[in-house]
Design a protein around this motif. Structure first.
Motif, PDB file in Angstrom:
ATOM      1  N   MET A   1       1.515   7.557  -6.736  1.00 10.36           N
ATOM      2  CA  MET A   1       0.164   8.178  -6.778  1.00 10.36           C
ATOM      3  C   MET A   1       0.133   9.730  -6.056  1.00 10.36           C
ATOM      4  SD  MET A   1      -1.135   6.335  -8.678  1.00 10.36           S
ATOM      5  CE  MET A   1      -2.997   6.857  -8.754  1.00 10.36           C
ATOM      6  N   SER A   2       0.877   9.881  -5.131  1.00 10.44           N
ATOM      7  CA  SER A   2       0.820  11.079  -4.459  1.00 10.44           C
ATOM      8  C   SER A   2       1.494  12.263  -5.140  1.00 10.44           C
ATOM      9  CB  SER A   2       1.312  11.063  -3.020  1.00 10.44           C
ATOM     10  OG  SER A   2       2.962  10.997  -2.953  1.00 10.44           O
ATOM     11  N   LYS A   3       2.221  12.047  -6.160  1.00 15.81           N
ATOM     12  CA  LYS A   3       2.832  12.992  -7.106  1.00 15.81           C
ATOM     13  C   LYS A   3       2.129  13.430  -8.026  1.00 15.81           C
ATOM     14  CE  LYS A   3       7.559  11.332  -5.573  1.00 15.81           C
ATOM     15  NZ  LYS A   3       8.050  12.566  -5.006  1.00 15.81           N
ATOM     16  N   LYS A   4       1.756  14.608  -8.208  1.00 11.24           N
ATOM     17  CA  LYS A   4       1.174  15.248  -9.392  1.00 11.24           C
ATOM     18  C   LYS A   4       1.858  15.186 -10.641  1.00 11.24           C
ATOM     19  CE  LYS A   4      -1.648  18.297  -6.532  1.00 11.24           C
ATOM     20  NZ  LYS A   4      -2.039  20.032  -6.188  1.00 11.24           N
ATOM     21  N   ASP A   5       3.107  15.012 -10.703  1.00 12.37           N
ATOM     22  CA  ASP A   5       3.903  14.942 -11.940  1.00 12.37           C
ATOM     23  C   ASP A   5       4.205  13.629 -12.366  1.00 12.37           C
ATOM     24  OD1 ASP A   5       5.536  14.475  -9.861  1.00 12.37           O
ATOM     25  OD2 ASP A   5       7.436  15.626 -10.540  1.00 12.37           O
TER      26      ASP A   5
ATOM     27  N   MET B   1      -4.955   2.683   0.274  1.00 13.74           N
ATOM     28  CA  MET B   1      -3.968   3.301  -0.568  1.00 13.74           C
ATOM     29  C   MET B   1      -4.490   4.901  -0.941  1.00 13.74           C
ATOM     30  SD  MET B   1      -3.398   4.927  -3.953  1.00 13.74           S
ATOM     31  CE  MET B   1      -4.595   4.210  -5.022  1.00 13.74           C
ATOM     32  N   ILE B   2      -5.703   5.171  -0.834  1.00 11.08           N
ATOM     33  CA  ILE B   2      -5.986   6.612  -0.911  1.00 11.08           C
ATOM     34  C   ILE B   2      -5.581   7.358   0.310  1.00 11.08           C
ATOM     35  CG2 ILE B   2      -8.157   8.170  -1.160  1.00 11.08           C
ATOM     36  CD1 ILE B   2      -9.233   5.771  -2.919  1.00 11.08           C
TER      37      ILE B   2
ATOM     38  N   THR C   1       1.026  -1.266   0.005  1.00  7.50           N
ATOM     39  CA  THR C   1      -0.103   0.053   0.019  1.00  7.50           C
ATOM     40  C   THR C   1       0.943   1.344   0.031  1.00  7.50           C
ATOM     41  OG1 THR C   1      -1.657  -0.988   1.171  1.00  7.50           O
ATOM     42  CG2 THR C   1      -1.894   1.335   1.260  1.00  7.50           C
ATOM     43  N   LEU C   2       1.986   1.187   0.768  1.00  9.40           N
ATOM     44  CA  LEU C   2       2.794   2.402   0.949  1.00  9.40           C
ATOM     45  C   LEU C   2       3.558   2.848  -0.490  1.00  9.40           C
ATOM     46  CD1 LEU C   2       4.074   2.033   4.446  1.00  9.40           C
ATOM     47  CD2 LEU C   2       2.327   3.631   3.825  1.00  9.40           C
ATOM     48  N   LEU C   3       3.953   1.566  -0.823  1.00  6.60           N
ATOM     49  CA  LEU C   3       4.928   1.566  -2.164  1.00  6.60           C
ATOM     50  C   LEU C   3       3.723   2.212  -3.402  1.00  6.60           C
ATOM     51  CD1 LEU C   3       7.077  -1.640  -2.465  1.00  6.60           C
ATOM     52  CD2 LEU C   3       7.748   0.704  -2.221  1.00  6.60           C
TER      53      LEU C   3
END
Length: 299
Positions: free
Chosen positions: A105-109, A160-161, A98-100
């Motif tokens: 996915m947290s990066k907008k780029d 994950m979210i 989940t952390l990986l």
């Protein structure tokens, strides 16, 4: 300053709303405490006394026979070990995956972020169903192995979210500082992000452990070997074996005795299976509020 420091006086409507809230909260607490007290007390009582008189706090009528029967059963201890192993291993695998997944996915780029986000969301509402899933697990030769319990549900989109939102609440300056020191993405993830994310890790670990500990359906479907069965499935088997079945050929006395044993074991098994979670929760509680709030609302 004095006026600002004074306690604000509540109006009639405020007191009414507050009173209704306290009343509803009290009912909610009672709805939790009363069944809990009933189950614990009933687990110590003789079933004849329980059926005839109900719950009694006369300790002379209490007995440890139910717990003796449960704890002397080798199947219980084997199931307990299996459940602990499954829950611990599943927690490590699930939280790590989940952390990986949440980190990029947290990066907008991140290239393809929107595509992967849609794919993840679709799986929250649509699934293959039990029979196609069983066929898949069988074709992968995972049936009657521990991997049938650990692998299929290891990734949870909702978790994950939460982790992704928690990552986004962490100041970007940490990444910039580690980049100036020459840290790679992997070094930044393991040495900077993981230590900072202890609250959300504790929450995900608690949810994963509790979910696997209480789970029995996957084991019922995929595990045929009794030595691999978790505690919940073992307790179910014990209760079924000691419960009179419709149409069974038995005299009234033996049927009544089996019903008595089933009643005796029912509440004790509930307490035995729930006790590890009750012991574990206080150690995670200090992280729970922070992890949930920051992981649910972007800061």
């Amino acid at each position: 300053m004095k006026a600002a420091g004074r306690k604000r006086k509540l109006g009639m409507s405020d007191r009414l709303i507050l009173g209704v809230g306290y009343f509803a909260l009290g009912l909610f607490v009672l709805a939790i405490i009363i069944p809990l007290v009933y189950v614990v007390a009933a687990s110590f009582m003789d079933p004849n006394v329980l059926n005839s008189q109900g719950i009694s706090f006369d300790f002379k009528k209490w007995t440890l026979d139910a717990y003796r029967r449960v704890l002397e059963n080798e199947m219980i201890w084997r199931g307990f070990f299996n459940s602990f192993f499954y829950s611990t291993a599943f927690t490590v695998i699930s939280v790590f995956i989940t952390l990986l997944a949440a980190y990029p996915m947290s990066k907008k780029d991140f290239v393809g972020r929107g595509f992967f986000n849609v794919i993840f969301i679709i799986t929250m509402f649509f699934g293959g169903g039990l029979i196609p899933t069983f066929i898949l697990i069988n074709q992968l030769h995972l049936v009657n192995t521990i991997w049938a319990i650990l692998i299929p549900g290891a990734f949870n989109v909702w978790n994950m979210i939460l982790a992704r939102t928690y990552y986004q609440s962490i100041p970007k300056e940490l990444r910039e500082a580690s980049a100036l020191d020459g840290a790679s993405e992997l070094q930044h993830f393991f040495k900077i992000m993981i230590p900072v994310c202890k609250p959300i890790i504790a929450v995900l670990a608690l949810w994963s452990f509790v979910g696997m500990w209480n789970s029995y359906f996957d084991a019922l479907i995929y595990l045929n070997d009794a030595d691999l069965q978790p505690l919940q499935l073992v307790l179910r088997s014990i209760l079924v074996q000691n419960t009179p079945q419709p149409g069974m050929i038995a005299d009234i006395q033996s049927t009544a005795e089996m019903a008595k044993v089933a009643e005796l074991l029912k509440y004790a098994t509930i307490v035995v299976s729930s006790l590890p979670l009750l012991i574990m929760y206080p150690f995670f509680q200090k992280y729970f509020d922070q992890g949930i709030m920051v992981g649910s609302v972007k800061g």
